[in-house]
Design a protein around this motif. Structure first.
Motif, PDB file in Angstrom:
ATOM      1  N   VAL A   1      43.102 -34.442 -46.570  1.00  0.00           N
ATOM      2  CA  VAL A   1      43.553 -34.339 -47.955  1.00  0.00           C
ATOM      3  C   VAL A   1      42.619 -33.391 -48.701  1.00  0.00           C
ATOM      4  N   SER A   2      43.178 -32.398 -49.384  1.00  0.00           N
ATOM      5  CA  SER A   2      42.361 -31.399 -50.066  1.00  0.00           C
ATOM      6  C   SER A   2      41.566 -32.049 -51.194  1.00  0.00           C
TER       7      SER A   2
ATOM      8  N   SER B   1      39.277 -45.464 -57.593  1.00  0.00           N
ATOM      9  CA  SER B   1      40.549 -44.760 -57.746  1.00  0.00           C
ATOM     10  C   SER B   1      41.670 -45.667 -57.257  1.00  0.00           C
TER      11      SER B   1
ATOM     12  N   PRO C   1      40.947 -31.509 -54.424  1.00  0.00           N
ATOM     13  CA  PRO C   1      41.515 -31.852 -55.744  1.00  0.00           C
ATOM     14  C   PRO C   1      42.458 -33.044 -55.718  1.00  0.00           C
ATOM     15  N   THR C   2      43.019 -33.368 -54.561  1.00  0.00           N
ATOM     16  CA  THR C   2      43.971 -34.487 -54.497  1.00  0.00           C
ATOM     17  C   THR C   2      43.404 -35.699 -53.756  1.00  0.00           C
ATOM     18  N   GLN C   3      42.123 -35.646 -53.384  1.00  0.00           N
ATOM     19  CA  GLN C   3      41.483 -36.816 -52.781  1.00  0.00           C
ATOM     20  C   GLN C   3      41.316 -37.919 -53.823  1.00  0.00           C
ATOM     21  N   PRO C   4      41.266 -39.167 -53.385  1.00  0.00           N
ATOM     22  CA  PRO C   4      41.056 -40.232 -54.358  1.00  0.00           C
ATOM     23  C   PRO C   4      39.681 -40.198 -55.001  1.00  0.00           C
TER      24      PRO C   4
ATOM     25  N   SER D   1      45.921 -46.091 -56.505  1.00  0.00           N
ATOM     26  CA  SER D   1      47.214 -45.447 -56.285  1.00  0.00           C
ATOM     27  C   SER D   1      48.293 -46.514 -56.182  1.00  0.00           C
TER      28      SER D   1
ATOM     29  N   LYS E   1      49.940 -40.618 -53.063  1.00  0.00           N
ATOM     30  CA  LYS E   1      50.460 -39.328 -53.548  1.00  0.00           C
ATOM     31  C   LYS E   1      49.724 -38.893 -54.804  1.00  0.00           C
ATOM     32  N   SER E   2      49.340 -39.847 -55.631  1.00  0.00           N
ATOM     33  CA  SER E   2      48.523 -39.552 -56.806  1.00  0.00           C
ATOM     34  C   SER E   2      47.578 -40.720 -57.037  1.00  0.00           C
ATOM     35  N   TRP E   3      46.492 -40.442 -57.775  1.00  0.00           N
ATOM     36  CA  TRP E   3      45.449 -41.443 -57.984  1.00  0.00           C
ATOM     37  C   TRP E   3      45.100 -41.536 -59.457  1.00  0.00           C
TER      38      TRP E   3
ATOM     39  N   GLN F   1      38.804 -37.908 -61.567  1.00  0.00           N
ATOM     40  CA  GLN F   1      39.505 -36.637 -61.572  1.00  0.00           C
ATOM     41  C   GLN F   1      38.523 -35.544 -61.154  1.00  0.00           C
TER      42      GLN F   1
END
Length: 202
Positions: free
Chosen positions: A151-152, A183, A154-157, A185, A190-192, A196
């Motif tokens: 997971v890249s 964090s 910026p989108t990691q928890p 979800s 898919k989003s956290w 941020q």
């Protein structure tokens, strides 16, 4: 704990020597142990494709989606090498028969990161092939650990991920704890909500 039988327990035992000048991870006391009587007696699991030499830290996870399956993330590098010979290759093992036999599934050491520091895996409660690996990075697999999806950032928890909880009644709900805090979800990662990533403006 076996999701279908609480008397069946698996434990990863980890022999560790930690000094100010060095760390030795692994030794004769390390390995996967199993109890069939609620912890009264234990047997060390050996044979099959499990490592033959010294091992270090071990993370175990099971899933109600298939109570016969056991995942084992095993440290066989880093500090283990100081015990002598070069360690065996491997990172993730899987059993389909409650630990009687094992197969080596993946060699990618990134899913363990600094193994003595991290080594965490969590299987989804409603999909036996979905598993998460948390370390400095965050990896997912949807084929039982054979292939990995990093997971890249910026989108990691979080970052430097240390622990994870998945709702046993709803695999969409999960919490990850890391150096950035907590964090949450509600949509299977898919989003956290919570930490941020830093932006150039911050």
């Amino acid at each position: 704990m076996d999701p279908s039988n609480p008397r069946i327990l698996f434990a990863g035992m980890w022999q560790l020597s930690l000094r100010t000048w060095n760390r030795t991870s692994g030794g004769p006391g390390s390995g996967i142990h199993m109890s069939r009587d609620g912890g009264e007696t234990w047997k060390k699991l050996e044979g099959s494709e499990l490592p033959k030499g010294p091992v270090g830290k071990i993370a175990l996870t099971m899933t109600p989606a298939n109570p016969d399956r056991v995942y084992a993330l095993i440290e066989i590098g880093d500090g283990v090498e100081t015990l002598g010979d070069k360690p065996e290759s491997g990172e993730l093992w899987r059993s389909e028969d409650k630990g009687s036999t094992w197969k080596l599934i993946n060699h990618n050491r990134n899913i363990g990161g600094r193994q003595a520091y991290y080594t965490r895996g969590m299987a989804s409660p409603d999909n036996q092939n979905e598993i998460y690996f948390i370390s400095a990075s965050f990896f997912t697999s949807i084929d039982g650990g054979k292939s990995l999806n990093p997971v890249s950032f910026p989108t990691q928890p979080n970052w430097d991920h240390h622990d994870m909880w998945i709702d046993p009644t709803n695999g969409d709900r999960m919490i990850v704890a890391g150096d950035g805090g907590i964090s949450i979800s509600k949509n299977r990662g898919k989003s956290w909500h919570g930490w941020q990533p830093f932006s150039p403006e911050s």
